[in-house]
Design an enzyme around this catalytic site. Structure first.
Site, PDB file in Angstrom:
ATOM      1  N   ALA A   1       0.863  -1.179   0.000  1.00  0.00           N
ATOM      2  CA  ALA A   1       0.000   0.000   0.000  1.00  0.00           C
ATOM      3  C   ALA A   1       0.901   1.231   0.000  1.00  0.00           C
ATOM      4  O   ALA A   1       2.047   1.164   0.454  1.00  0.00           O
ATOM      5  CB  ALA A   1      -0.881  -0.004   1.244  1.00  0.00           C
TER       6      ALA A   1
ATOM      7  N   GLY B   1       0.629  -4.993   0.827  1.00  0.00           N
ATOM      8  CA  GLY B   1      -0.549  -5.090  -0.047  1.00  0.00           C
ATOM      9  C   GLY B   1      -0.251  -5.790  -1.367  1.00  0.00           C
ATOM     10  O   GLY B   1      -1.167  -6.318  -2.007  1.00  0.00           O
TER      11      GLY B   1
ATOM     12  N   GLU C   1      -0.543  -9.342  -0.572  1.00  0.00           N
ATOM     13  CA  GLU C   1      -1.977  -9.580  -0.348  1.00  0.00           C
ATOM     14  C   GLU C   1      -2.746  -9.607  -1.674  1.00  0.00           C
ATOM     15  O   GLU C   1      -3.659 -10.415  -1.852  1.00  0.00           O
ATOM     16  CB  GLU C   1      -2.535  -8.502   0.581  1.00  0.00           C
TER      17      GLU C   1
ATOM     18  N   GLU D   1       4.654  -4.971   7.223  1.00  0.00           N
ATOM     19  CA  GLU D   1       3.902  -3.913   7.915  1.00  0.00           C
ATOM     20  C   GLU D   1       4.399  -3.663   9.331  1.00  0.00           C
ATOM     21  O   GLU D   1       4.322  -2.546   9.837  1.00  0.00           O
ATOM     22  CB  GLU D   1       2.403  -4.250   7.941  1.00  0.00           C
TER      23      GLU D   1
HETATM   24  N1  COA Z   1       4.614   3.221  -0.557  1.00  0.00           N
HETATM   25  C1  COA Z   1       4.986   4.373  -1.093  1.00  0.00           C
HETATM   26  N2  COA Z   1       6.130   4.513  -1.811  1.00  0.00           N
HETATM   27  C2  COA Z   1       6.890   3.427  -1.980  1.00  0.00           C
HETATM   28  C3  COA Z   1       6.552   2.174  -1.429  1.00  0.00           C
HETATM   29  C4  COA Z   1       5.333   2.097  -0.702  1.00  0.00           C
HETATM   30  N3  COA Z   1       4.915   0.946  -0.184  1.00  0.00           N
HETATM   31  N4  COA Z   1       7.517   1.286  -1.760  1.00  0.00           N
HETATM   32  C5  COA Z   1       8.418   1.961  -2.484  1.00  0.00           C
HETATM   33  N5  COA Z   1       8.062   3.252  -2.617  1.00  0.00           N
HETATM   34  C6  COA Z   1       8.739   4.324  -3.339  1.00  0.00           C
HETATM   35  C7  COA Z   1       9.933   4.845  -2.557  1.00  0.00           C
HETATM   36  O1  COA Z   1       9.521   5.797  -1.591  1.00  0.00           O
HETATM   37  C8  COA Z   1      10.765   5.440  -3.662  1.00  0.00           C
HETATM   38  O2  COA Z   1      10.179   6.679  -4.058  1.00  0.00           O
HETATM   39  P1  COA Z   1      11.134   7.964  -4.324  1.00  0.00           P
HETATM   40  O3  COA Z   1      12.020   7.524  -5.471  1.00  0.00           O
HETATM   41  O4  COA Z   1      10.161   9.026  -4.713  1.00  0.00           O
HETATM   42  O5  COA Z   1      11.877   8.200  -3.069  1.00  0.00           O
HETATM   43  C9  COA Z   1      10.521   4.476  -4.823  1.00  0.00           C
HETATM   44  O6  COA Z   1       9.329   3.800  -4.528  1.00  0.00           O
HETATM   45  C10 COA Z   1      11.629   3.443  -4.973  1.00  0.00           C
HETATM   46  O7  COA Z   1      11.772   2.767  -3.743  1.00  0.00           O
HETATM   47  P2  COA Z   1      13.175   2.622  -2.975  1.00  0.00           P
HETATM   48  O8  COA Z   1      12.873   2.395  -1.538  1.00  0.00           O
HETATM   49  O9  COA Z   1      14.079   3.755  -3.337  1.00  0.00           O
HETATM   50  O10 COA Z   1      13.737   1.283  -3.656  1.00  0.00           O
HETATM   51  P3  COA Z   1      14.770   0.253  -3.002  1.00  0.00           P
HETATM   52  O11 COA Z   1      15.146  -0.678  -4.107  1.00  0.00           O
HETATM   53  O12 COA Z   1      15.836   0.949  -2.257  1.00  0.00           O
HETATM   54  O13 COA Z   1      13.897  -0.579  -1.921  1.00  0.00           O
HETATM   55  C11 COA Z   1      11.955  -1.769  -1.130  1.00  0.00           C
HETATM   56  C12 COA Z   1      12.841  -1.392  -2.343  1.00  0.00           C
HETATM   57  C13 COA Z   1      10.733  -2.515  -1.676  1.00  0.00           C
HETATM   58  C14 COA Z   1      12.735  -2.687  -0.195  1.00  0.00           C
HETATM   59  C15 COA Z   1      11.527  -0.493  -0.379  1.00  0.00           C
HETATM   60  O14 COA Z   1      10.997   0.429  -1.312  1.00  0.00           O
HETATM   61  C16 COA Z   1      10.493  -0.725   0.692  1.00  0.00           C
HETATM   62  O15 COA Z   1      10.794  -1.218   1.755  1.00  0.00           O
HETATM   63  N6  COA Z   1       9.217  -0.342   0.406  1.00  0.00           N
HETATM   64  C17 COA Z   1       8.161  -0.422   1.359  1.00  0.00           C
HETATM   65  C18 COA Z   1       7.657  -1.834   1.510  1.00  0.00           C
HETATM   66  C19 COA Z   1       6.569  -1.905   2.555  1.00  0.00           C
HETATM   67  O16 COA Z   1       6.770  -1.630   3.717  1.00  0.00           O
HETATM   68  N7  COA Z   1       5.360  -2.285   2.120  1.00  0.00           N
HETATM   69  C20 COA Z   1       4.236  -2.430   2.981  1.00  0.00           C
HETATM   70  C21 COA Z   1       3.456  -1.194   3.020  1.00  0.00           C
HETATM   71  S1  COA Z   1       2.060  -1.352   4.086  1.00  0.00           S
END
Ligand code: COA
Length: 259
Positions: free
Chosen positions: A66, A111, A114, A134
């Site tokens: 999400a 999500g 999910e 989460e």
């Molecule tokens: N919500 C909003 N933005 C998200 C996102 C999310 N769940 N997951 C990734 N993004 C965005 C990042 O903020 C970043 O945006 P920016 O370039 O404007 O800063 C872009 O996507 C790229 O992500 P980034 O974190 O730079 O890539 P990465 O390769 O370093 O890491 C992940 C990848 C997936 C490990 C990391 O993005 C992450 O942990 N995301 C969240 C996962 C999460 O907690 N999901 C559950 C949500 S309830």
């Protein structure tokens, strides 16, 4: 019908839905959720669509969860509403009368995991990563993840993932039964299409009845065996069942008409 955040293409009765926010790793913001809801209405009503693939744009992510930016400042009531809305949309996927396959082409987190689990089965590329992170945000899964992960991989493994926030790779997801197949990324859509082409050649009513009966296992308002009896019986009212049984006895291939 054009959508703001998803791409759709219909080829040989297979609708491919691509979540298209690659710069945000295809995170599910309100608009994506609305678009998924609306495209599911199209899946239910458009008879040209026999089966569906859901995937993410770009080589890195299926859906990274999400959209976390939309959580900021939300109240308890708003949190509950978000979860309810997400669950309702994913129920629409799970209860669709046509097969829906997730092609997981990278991160399937929160999500995203999910969403994949609400599909009828999952195929992963070898770079896929699954998780419910989460807890890292002080949250739990809200779009059915605590339930479907437990159903799919068992309570112990599910709780390890939801409580630790750890990710698993595609090989582990295969071993856990979370995905049916793992293939190189370039082969991901073709793998799904080859399976769906086989399913699309079968009697559509019977295919839909397989989904109804399997979903009844997890629906406490239903008796799964009674549902199976009901659906088995209903198949006898279809022309396709008469065609399938006659074709077998006449030693020829059946021609199903979806009637
Ligand atoms: N919500 C909003 N933005 C998200 C996102 C999310 N769940 N997951 C990734 N993004 C965005 C990042 O903020 C970043 O945006 P920016 O370039 O404007 O800063 C872009 O996507 C790229 O992500 P980034 O974190 O730079 O890539 P990465 O390769 O370093 O890491 C992940 C990848 C997936 C490990 C990391 O993005 C992450 O942990 N995301 C969240 C996962 C999460 O907690 N999901 C559950 C949500 S309830």
């Amino acid at each position: 019908m054009p959508y703001e955040t998803i791409l759709t293409s219909l080829e040989e009765n297979i609708l491919t839905i691509t979540i298209n926010r690659p710069d945000k790793l295809n995170a599910l913001n309100r608009q994506v959720m609305q678009d998924i809801n609306d495209v599911m209405d199209e899946v239910y009503s458009n008879h040209e669509i026999r089966s569906v693939i859901i995937t993410g744009a770009g080589p890195k992510s299926f859906v990274a969860g999400a959209d976390i930016s939309e959580f900021v400042g939300a109240s308890v009531e708003q949190g509950k509403m978000m979860a309810k809305k997400g669950q309702d949309i994913f129920f629409k996927i799970e209860n669709a009368p046509k097969p829906i396959v997730a092609c997981v082409n990278g991160f399937a987190l929160g999500g995203g995991c999910e969403l994949a689990m609400s599909c009828h089965f999952r195929i992963a590329s070898d770079n896929a990563k699954f998780g419910q992170p989460e807890v890292n945000l002080g949250l739990i899964p809200g779009y059915g993840g605590t339930q479907r992960l437990t159903q799919l991989i068992g309570k112990g493994r599910a709780l390890e993932l939801t409580m630790s926030g750890n990710m698993i790779d595609a090989a582990t997801a295969l071993q856990y039964g979370l995905v049916n197949h793992v293939v190189p990324q370039v082969e991901l859509l073709d793998k799904a299409k080859s399976i769906l082409t086989i399913i699309n050649s079968k009697a559509p009513y019977a295919v839909g009845a397989c989904i109804i009966a399997a979903n009844a296992v997890f629906d406490e308002t239903k008796n799964g065996y009674a549902t199976e009896i009901d659906e088995f019986g209903k198949c006898f009212s279809t022309e396709d069942m008469k065609e399938g049984t006659s074709a077998f006895l006449e030693k020829r291939k059946p021609v199903f008409k979806g009637k």
